[in-house]
Design a protein around this motif. Sequence first.
Motif, mmCIF file in Angstrom:
data_model
loop_
_atom_site.group_PDB
_atom_site.id
_atom_site.type_symbol
_atom_site.label_atom_id
_atom_site.label_comp_id
_atom_site.label_asym_id
_atom_site.label_seq_id
_atom_site.Cartn_x
_atom_site.Cartn_y
_atom_site.Cartn_z
ATOM 1 N N GLY A 7 -4.902 14.228 13.949
ATOM 2 C CA GLY A 7 -5.707 15.412 13.652
ATOM 3 C C GLY A 7 -6.935 15.000 12.867
ATOM 4 N N PHE A 8 -7.789 15.975 12.580
ATOM 5 C CA PHE A 8 -9.021 15.686 11.860
ATOM 6 C C PHE A 8 -8.832 16.017 10.380
ATOM 7 C CE2 PHE A 8 -10.296 16.876 16.201
ATOM 8 C CZ PHE A 8 -10.875 15.674 16.592
ATOM 9 N N ASN A 9 -8.948 14.989 9.549
ATOM 10 C CA ASN A 9 -8.766 15.196 8.117
ATOM 11 C C ASN A 9 -10.087 15.600 7.480
ATOM 12 O OD1 ASN A 9 -7.239 15.009 5.588
ATOM 13 N ND2 ASN A 9 -8.602 13.288 5.152
ATOM 14 N N MET A 10 -10.148 16.818 6.964
ATOM 15 C CA MET A 10 -11.378 17.293 6.349
ATOM 16 C C MET A 10 -11.589 16.606 5.008
ATOM 17 S SD MET A 10 -12.605 21.173 5.379
ATOM 18 C CE MET A 10 -11.658 21.300 3.855
ATOM 19 N N GLN A 33 -6.894 5.157 4.582
ATOM 20 C CA GLN A 33 -6.447 6.539 4.354
ATOM 21 C C GLN A 33 -4.938 6.592 4.111
ATOM 22 O OE1 GLN A 33 -8.570 9.901 6.633
ATOM 23 N NE2 GLN A 33 -8.729 8.174 8.021
ATOM 24 N N LYS A 34 -4.189 5.861 4.928
ATOM 25 C CA LYS A 34 -2.727 5.884 4.782
ATOM 26 C C LYS A 34 -2.296 5.287 3.440
ATOM 27 C CE LYS A 34 1.542 4.271 7.070
ATOM 28 N NZ LYS A 34 2.155 5.532 7.501
ATOM 29 N N ILE A 36 -0.327 5.940 -2.210
ATOM 30 C CA ILE A 36 -0.538 5.791 -3.662
ATOM 31 C C ILE A 36 -0.600 7.169 -4.323
ATOM 32 C CG2 ILE A 36 -2.119 4.950 -5.446
ATOM 33 C CD1 ILE A 36 -3.006 2.780 -3.393
ATOM 34 N N SER A 37 -1.311 8.088 -3.683
ATOM 35 C CA SER A 37 -1.437 9.446 -4.222
ATOM 36 C C SER A 37 -0.086 10.144 -4.300
ATOM 37 C CB SER A 37 -2.399 10.260 -3.345
ATOM 38 O OG SER A 37 -2.376 11.626 -3.693
ATOM 39 N N GLU A 38 0.691 10.041 -3.222
ATOM 40 C CA GLU A 38 1.988 10.731 -3.165
ATOM 41 C C GLU A 38 2.969 10.159 -4.184
ATOM 42 O OE1 GLU A 38 4.943 10.351 0.254
ATOM 43 O OE2 GLU A 38 4.014 12.301 0.682
ATOM 44 N N VAL A 39 2.963 8.833 -4.321
ATOM 45 C CA VAL A 39 3.925 8.187 -5.214
ATOM 46 C C VAL A 39 3.545 8.358 -6.682
ATOM 47 C CG1 VAL A 39 4.942 5.971 -5.873
ATOM 48 C CG2 VAL A 39 4.623 6.529 -3.458
ATOM 49 N N THR A 40 2.252 8.255 -6.989
ATOM 50 C CA THR A 40 1.815 8.301 -8.391
ATOM 51 C C THR A 40 1.486 9.703 -8.876
ATOM 52 O OG1 THR A 40 -0.540 7.987 -7.849
ATOM 53 C CG2 THR A 40 0.818 5.995 -8.136
ATOM 54 N N GLY A 41 1.216 10.621 -7.953
ATOM 55 C CA GLY A 41 0.818 11.975 -8.349
ATOM 56 C C GLY A 41 -0.670 12.126 -8.551
ATOM 57 N N ALA A 42 -1.442 11.063 -8.325
ATOM 58 C CA ALA A 42 -2.903 11.150 -8.443
ATOM 59 C C ALA A 42 -3.467 11.959 -7.275
ATOM 60 C CB ALA A 42 -3.511 9.750 -8.455
ATOM 61 N N ALA A 43 -4.476 12.759 -7.539
ATOM 62 C CA ALA A 43 -5.110 13.554 -6.479
ATOM 63 C C ALA A 43 -5.901 12.640 -5.555
ATOM 64 C CB ALA A 43 -6.030 14.606 -7.084
ATOM 65 N N SER A 67 -6.603 23.237 8.089
ATOM 66 C CA SER A 67 -5.343 22.730 7.530
ATOM 67 C C SER A 67 -5.441 21.212 7.377
ATOM 68 C CB SER A 67 -4.168 23.098 8.427
ATOM 69 O OG SER A 67 -4.364 22.581 9.733
ATOM 70 N N LYS A 68 -4.952 20.706 6.271
ATOM 71 C CA LYS A 68 -4.978 19.267 5.998
ATOM 72 C C LYS A 68 -3.893 18.550 6.798
ATOM 73 C CE LYS A 68 -7.906 18.506 2.434
ATOM 74 N NZ LYS A 68 -8.776 17.339 2.252
ATOM 75 N N ILE A 69 -4.187 17.339 7.232
ATOM 76 C CA ILE A 69 -3.151 16.546 7.893
ATOM 77 C C ILE A 69 -2.494 15.642 6.854
ATOM 78 C CG2 ILE A 69 -4.393 16.584 10.078
ATOM 79 C CD1 ILE A 69 -5.132 13.641 9.591
ATOM 80 N N ASN A 70 -1.271 15.233 7.113
ATOM 81 C CA ASN A 70 -0.544 14.354 6.197
ATOM 82 C C ASN A 70 -0.907 12.903 6.518
ATOM 83 O OD1 ASN A 70 1.171 13.029 4.507
ATOM 84 N ND2 ASN A 70 3.023 14.127 5.134
ATOM 85 N N LEU A 71 -1.775 12.336 5.694
ATOM 86 C CA LEU A 71 -2.260 10.984 5.958
ATOM 87 C C LEU A 71 -1.169 9.933 5.812
ATOM 88 C CD1 LEU A 71 -5.684 11.251 4.097
ATOM 89 C CD2 LEU A 71 -5.326 11.248 6.566
ATOM 90 N N VAL A 72 -0.104 10.249 5.076
ATOM 91 C CA VAL A 72 1.005 9.300 4.926
ATOM 92 C C VAL A 72 1.658 9.021 6.274
ATOM 93 C CG1 VAL A 72 3.268 8.944 3.848
ATOM 94 C CG2 VAL A 72 1.412 9.997 2.541
#
Length: 702
Positions: A353-356, A485-486, A491-498, A650-655
């Motif tokens: 998908g297209f990540n905005m 991106q992945k 890193i964002s998901e694991v650490t909580g950083a935006a 809608s955002k795509i899940n880059l993970v």
Amino acid sequence: MVKVEINGQVIEAHEGDMLIDVADDAQIAIPRFCYHKKLSIAANCRMCLVEVEGAWKPLPACATPVTDGMKVHTKSAKAIAAQKSVMEFLLINHPLDCPICDQGGECELQDVAMDYGDDVSRYSEAKRVVSDREAGSLIKTDMTRCIHCTRCVRFGQEVAGMMELGATGRSEWMEIGTYIEKSITSEMSGNMIDLCPVGALTSKPFRYTARSWELKAHKSIAAHDSIGSHITVHTKGNDVKRVVPRENESINEVWISDRDRFSYEGVNCESRLTQPMIKQNGEWKATDWETALSFAVTGLQDVLKSSTDIGVLASANSTVEELHLLQKLARGLDVHNIDYRHRQVDFSSDVTGFNMPSLEHGLTDVEKLKSVLLVGSYLRKELPILNHRVRKAVQAGANAFVVNPAAYEFNYKVSDLSDSTGVVFILAGIAKAACDIKGIDQAWLNDVSVTEQQKQIAQNLIDTENASIMVGQLAQNHLDFSVIQKLTAIISEVTGAALNVLPLFANEVGAHLVNFLPANGKNSAQMVADGMQAFINMNIEPEADFANGDLALKAMQDAKFVVNLTAFDSENQRSYADVMLPIATFTETAGTFVNANATKQSFKMTVEPKGDAKAAWKVLRVLGNMFNIDGFDYTNSNEVLSEILDNSVSKINLVDLACELPQKNNDGDVQMISPYQVDAIVRRSPSLQATPDANIETMGRG
């Protein structure tokens, strides 16, 4: 809270607030030169001297904190005498050249002298003369006029982060100058012009072109990056004469970048296209709009009889209204090859998908961050106003980490991990370290080696409650952008950083809102690599705006028919286009930009389009009607905007991106883009092109 009495008026204020701020809030005027609300207190001009009961001498209002029960007089005989004495000393050496000074009519010294100066000077000795400094192509210096307020010096230290101006000497022999005759190279240097209360620092491009009282002011939005800075466009007749910042604390405060300030020169350049042009039998000729539009429609219809192999390309600095109508026109013709991402080279994530791109923090909230990880970003040059906010966070104690293809000079302290390992592999190490700390299994990272520094960064991001990852231009132009991106998403998901994949152009977020993307079609790279039967281009110059400019130019030249909606004429366009339709620049049309925070900001036309040029949305509306496509019955741009106001993405899940680590480090293929080459208007500003930042070889250096 404490109570303070100023000129008999009782005011409540916070204890410790400076007297000048309290007076300003109560709309009590106190003269000043060195004081500025965004700079540190210098208290060196002494113009704001006021009488405070109990003090044996007048005190500077800018450096005097209020206390409970304080009684202040700004208009007493003692205060007025002190202010008049300061004014007399300031005028001793100031030249009487107001008639030829660009600051005339908007000069703080003139204004204050009217109230506190005398009509006859008691000083008969020779005046001091100071030689001018060469400060580059943007700022003209007349240092004999300088009154030593030091606003410019403090701006360089505290806002620009580069001490490019300083003081030498003492007393009346003190001089403000550049370091060893270097030019001023900060990407925000033009703000010194606004700060200077006299005519010592003025705009070199604006010099002697108009007087301040001849200008009309128009509110607008900056059109060259995703911050959407608020600006005021000054016009004389039907010409844009200069651009200055408009205060908006939540976006650009009181500053703008040099790119937004001086790009207006491109609007007035000699290469403006002012008449519709068509190519017949290999010869270009000017014509009227009806003929040119009919020629364009006929040419496209000839292609459509056998194929929908038409590429539709636009700049993300186009307005929401323009992008919406262009994609609506294309899809109405059953054409789905639509894109604005011309410098991107890795599109493999499009399958998901297209990540905005977006900035997940409000700009004021960026100052409160405690940790920032910059990935593939020379933020200073890409988004100067956002970089200023990050700098404020770092000055307040935040940690800044940088992972880039090469080392770049930042104007704040950073921990730079950039090395020969490569951006992807450094990020992989941080991601693996974060997963190990949290006990999360990422099998595809098992073979990644982790350094002690990568572990420390991962731990810092985990431990910091208010952390952010910002993915910039260099990452987005990387051959392994999908992997980046992945990894940043992990890193964002694991650490909580935006996670912020930063939009760079004025309307990238708007392009996603109106779906100016190749759903069921080819992306920009595929269009120029595969070749198309025809192209419709809006606001772009393929040879300069694509990652592979030579390939893009060849694709245009090989196409059967090319329609260019453009504000400028050029030899390259003439080599491939069949129709050139002159369109208005952002100062000549009404429209809307959607900034990095997804804030829609509309603006009005400030001057009439040059020659026969028309607003692009009007041209597209007529083309839609000529192709008999439903839904092109607009009478104004607000109707176009209302059609997409409720759009969301809608955002795509880059993970979840399906990708693997590359076999080698591809950092060497990343293209750095000069901030003064990002679009056709900026490229036509002579003053910006004369700066070191116009060339990537000298960018960031004097």
